[in-house]
Design an enzyme around this catalytic site. Structure first.
Site, PDB file in Angstrom:
ATOM      1  N   THR A 198       0.827  -1.196   0.000  1.00  0.00           N
ATOM      2  CA  THR A 198       0.000   0.000   0.000  1.00  0.00           C
ATOM      3  C   THR A 198       0.866   1.252   0.000  1.00  0.00           C
ATOM      4  O   THR A 198       1.982   1.249   0.521  1.00  0.00           O
ATOM      5  CB  THR A 198      -0.961   0.020   1.206  1.00  0.00           C
ATOM      6  OG1 THR A 198      -1.749   1.197   1.157  1.00  0.00           O
ATOM      7  CG2 THR A 198      -0.193  -0.023   2.524  1.00  0.00           C
ATOM      8  N   ARG A 199       0.330   2.306  -0.609  1.00  0.00           N
ATOM      9  CA  ARG A 199       0.933   3.635  -0.498  1.00  0.00           C
ATOM     10  C   ARG A 199      -0.119   4.623   0.017  1.00  0.00           C
ATOM     11  O   ARG A 199       0.070   5.838  -0.053  1.00  0.00           O
ATOM     12  CB  ARG A 199       1.485   4.098  -1.845  1.00  0.00           C
ATOM     13  CG  ARG A 199       0.454   4.425  -2.898  1.00  0.00           C
ATOM     14  CD  ARG A 199       1.106   5.004  -4.150  1.00  0.00           C
ATOM     15  NE  ARG A 199       0.182   5.692  -5.008  1.00  0.00           N
ATOM     16  CZ  ARG A 199      -0.494   5.160  -6.013  1.00  0.00           C
ATOM     17  NH1 ARG A 199      -0.360   3.868  -6.272  1.00  0.00           N
ATOM     18  NH2 ARG A 199      -1.312   5.884  -6.748  1.00  0.00           N
ATOM     19  N   HIS A 203      -8.372   1.712   4.034  1.00  0.00           N
ATOM     20  CA  HIS A 203      -9.782   1.939   4.304  1.00  0.00           C
ATOM     21  C   HIS A 203     -10.499   0.595   4.434  1.00  0.00           C
ATOM     22  O   HIS A 203      -9.875  -0.462   4.403  1.00  0.00           O
ATOM     23  CB  HIS A 203     -10.415   2.847   3.244  1.00  0.00           C
ATOM     24  CG  HIS A 203     -10.189   2.422   1.833  1.00  0.00           C
ATOM     25  ND1 HIS A 203     -10.685   1.249   1.321  1.00  0.00           N
ATOM     26  CD2 HIS A 203      -9.515   3.028   0.809  1.00  0.00           C
ATOM     27  CE1 HIS A 203     -10.349   1.145   0.057  1.00  0.00           C
ATOM     28  NE2 HIS A 203      -9.630   2.204  -0.291  1.00  0.00           N
ATOM     29  N   HIS A 206      -9.805  -2.200   1.882  1.00  0.00           N
ATOM     30  CA  HIS A 206      -8.487  -2.810   2.061  1.00  0.00           C
ATOM     31  C   HIS A 206      -8.484  -3.730   3.280  1.00  0.00           C
ATOM     32  O   HIS A 206      -7.903  -4.819   3.261  1.00  0.00           O
ATOM     33  CB  HIS A 206      -7.415  -1.732   2.253  1.00  0.00           C
ATOM     34  CG  HIS A 206      -7.215  -0.859   1.064  1.00  0.00           C
ATOM     35  ND1 HIS A 206      -6.824   0.463   1.169  1.00  0.00           N
ATOM     36  CD2 HIS A 206      -7.332  -1.107  -0.261  1.00  0.00           C
ATOM     37  CE1 HIS A 206      -6.721   0.979  -0.037  1.00  0.00           C
ATOM     38  NE2 HIS A 206      -7.017   0.053  -0.918  1.00  0.00           N
ATOM     39  N   ARG A 292      -7.596  -3.934  -7.297  1.00  0.00           N
ATOM     40  CA  ARG A 292      -7.979  -3.107  -8.439  1.00  0.00           C
ATOM     41  C   ARG A 292      -6.947  -2.015  -8.673  1.00  0.00           C
ATOM     42  O   ARG A 292      -6.519  -1.332  -7.755  1.00  0.00           O
ATOM     43  CB  ARG A 292      -9.354  -2.478  -8.158  1.00  0.00           C
ATOM     44  CG  ARG A 292      -9.904  -1.639  -9.266  1.00  0.00           C
ATOM     45  CD  ARG A 292     -11.213  -1.008  -8.849  1.00  0.00           C
ATOM     46  NE  ARG A 292     -11.050  -0.125  -7.700  1.00  0.00           N
ATOM     47  CZ  ARG A 292     -11.808   0.950  -7.484  1.00  0.00           C
ATOM     48  NH1 ARG A 292     -12.774   1.253  -8.311  1.00  0.00           N
ATOM     49  NH2 ARG A 292     -11.604   1.691  -6.412  1.00  0.00           N
TER      50      ARG A 292
END
Length: 390
Positions: A198-199, A203, A206, A292
């Site tokens: 992740t960057r 939320h 996720h 996605r």
């Protein structure tokens, strides 16, 4: 047991204390090369084995093979999957001072010695091959393309001996090397480990993906990128606060681990998804979440291109298992997280917020719906958003 590193063994290019003294003395007479922020990150990852089997920066044949075929040729005549060239660029003024066989001193922006590179090759890069192959576009509006065009036109290849992987490591407590994560997995007796790239703050969608993956494997590695990102990305220190708040409140601490990854983002979509998977294999993960628009930017890549690219690779060769998830959301009809695979709800029953809408809410001091993000995360982001200039 965690997967073996790509190529079979974990690379370590950090010089021991005695060798470091020799290199430091030797470097005073060598041509200096100032590393870009991205090259500093790449050097650190090479040093600790995160980019195994690389022992240094790629040769011309390796760059061209990776660009054209998604494979890295090795000295023994074999090859392994690899998706993005790891290169060291220099300007022409520096290039004319260097020949194959020379050594150069790799220094950071403050002039500190980071490594000595033995030059095996010097050549002029062919951006007409590399850029469209890696990024799928030639447009300068793409941040990865723009960055490559700004770099020096010559490349130096060769193995590195690293004197200092990072003199000022950010988030040192969480900056674990592949050897350290592997040791931690073994201590926890995790034989299967899912890694999550992740960057962004995590939320609810996720969170759902990671927990579904955790139902399938023994442990979860939350592994956010803290290297160079776009200027409009949320700063790493803010994101780390969000990760810690979420893990403390909503995950089983015995089944999850947080570690940061000092990788500079390329925003190369499908190609970067493969690189992210390879890196996580080297850290010991057996599974890797690909969601996605993984590592995408703008509209350059299809929604699920980052999943489809894995179909072009031999599963046994890449080793790590990609977990391919569709778009997930809070479904009002179901009263739970869902995806198009699991619900027949209408679009209006799906909680979805644009990035612009979320930022407007945060600036106004409003928490996004709890179905979108946890309140503890929202509060951290509100404090950050309200500190930004108007």
């Amino acid at each position: 047991m965690p997967l073996s590193p790509l190529g079979g063994s974990l690379v370590n290019r950090i010089a021991d204390a005695a060798r470091r003294k020799v290199l430091e003395q030797e470097a005073t007479a060598l041509t200096p090369v100032t590393l870009t922020a991205r090259a500093e990150s790449d050097l650190e990852l090479i040093a600790v084995g995160a980019l195994s089997p690389l022992t240094g920066f790629m040769t011309q044949a390796q760059v061209e093979s990776v660009s054209r075929t998604l494979h890295l040729p090795l000295a023994n005549g074999t090859s392994v999957p690899f998706s993005i060239p790891i290169t060291l660029s220099v300007d022409e003024a520096t290039a004319v001072k260097v020949a194959a066989g020379d050594k150069v001193a790799l220094r950071d922006a403050k002039g500190r010695l980071r490594a000595v590179l033995t030059v095996t090759e010097k050549w002029k890069r062919d951006l007409n091959v590399e850029i469209p192959a890696v990024y799928g576009t030639n447009e300068d509006a793409h941040p990865g393309v723009a960055l490559l065009r700004k770099e020096g036109t010559f490349l130096l290849a060769g193995p590195v001996e690293v004197t200092d992987a990072n003199p000022e490591p950010e988030f040192a407590e969480y900056r674990l090397t592949p050897a350290q994560t592997r040791a931690a997995f073994e201590a926890k007796k995790w034989s299967t480990i899912t890694a999550f790239q992740t960057r962004n703050p995590i939320h609810r969608a996720h969170e759902y993906l990671t927990k579904v993956a955790l139902e399938m494997t023994d442990g979860l590695l939350i592994h956010p990128v803290v290297g160079e990102t776009k200027s409009d990305d949320i700063p790493a220190d803010v994101r780390l606060g969000c990760y810690k708040a979420l893990l403390d409140g909503y995950y089983n601490p015995d089944r999850v681990m947080l570690s940061v990854l000092p990788l500079a983002m390329r925003y190369a979509g499908p190609r970067e998804a493969v690189l992210h998977a390879i890196i996580r294999r080297n850290y010991g993960a057996t599974h890797f979440i690909v969601g996605r628009d993984h590592a995408g930017v703008g509209n350059y890549y299809g929604t699920y291109d980052a999943q489809l690219i894995f179909d072009k690779l031999d599963p046994a060769a890449i080793g790590i298992v990609p977990l391919k998830f569709e778009h997930t959301f809070w479904c009002k009809k179901s009263g739970a997280m869902a995806s198009p695979k699991t619900t027949n709800s209408a679009p209006e029953d799906r909680v979805a917020l644009s990035g612009t809408k979320v930022r407007d809410m945060l600036r106004a001091g409003q928490r996004p719906p709890v179905e979108f993000t946890r309140p503890e995360v929202a509060d951290i982001l509100i404090k950050w958003a309200q500190s930004l200039p108007a």
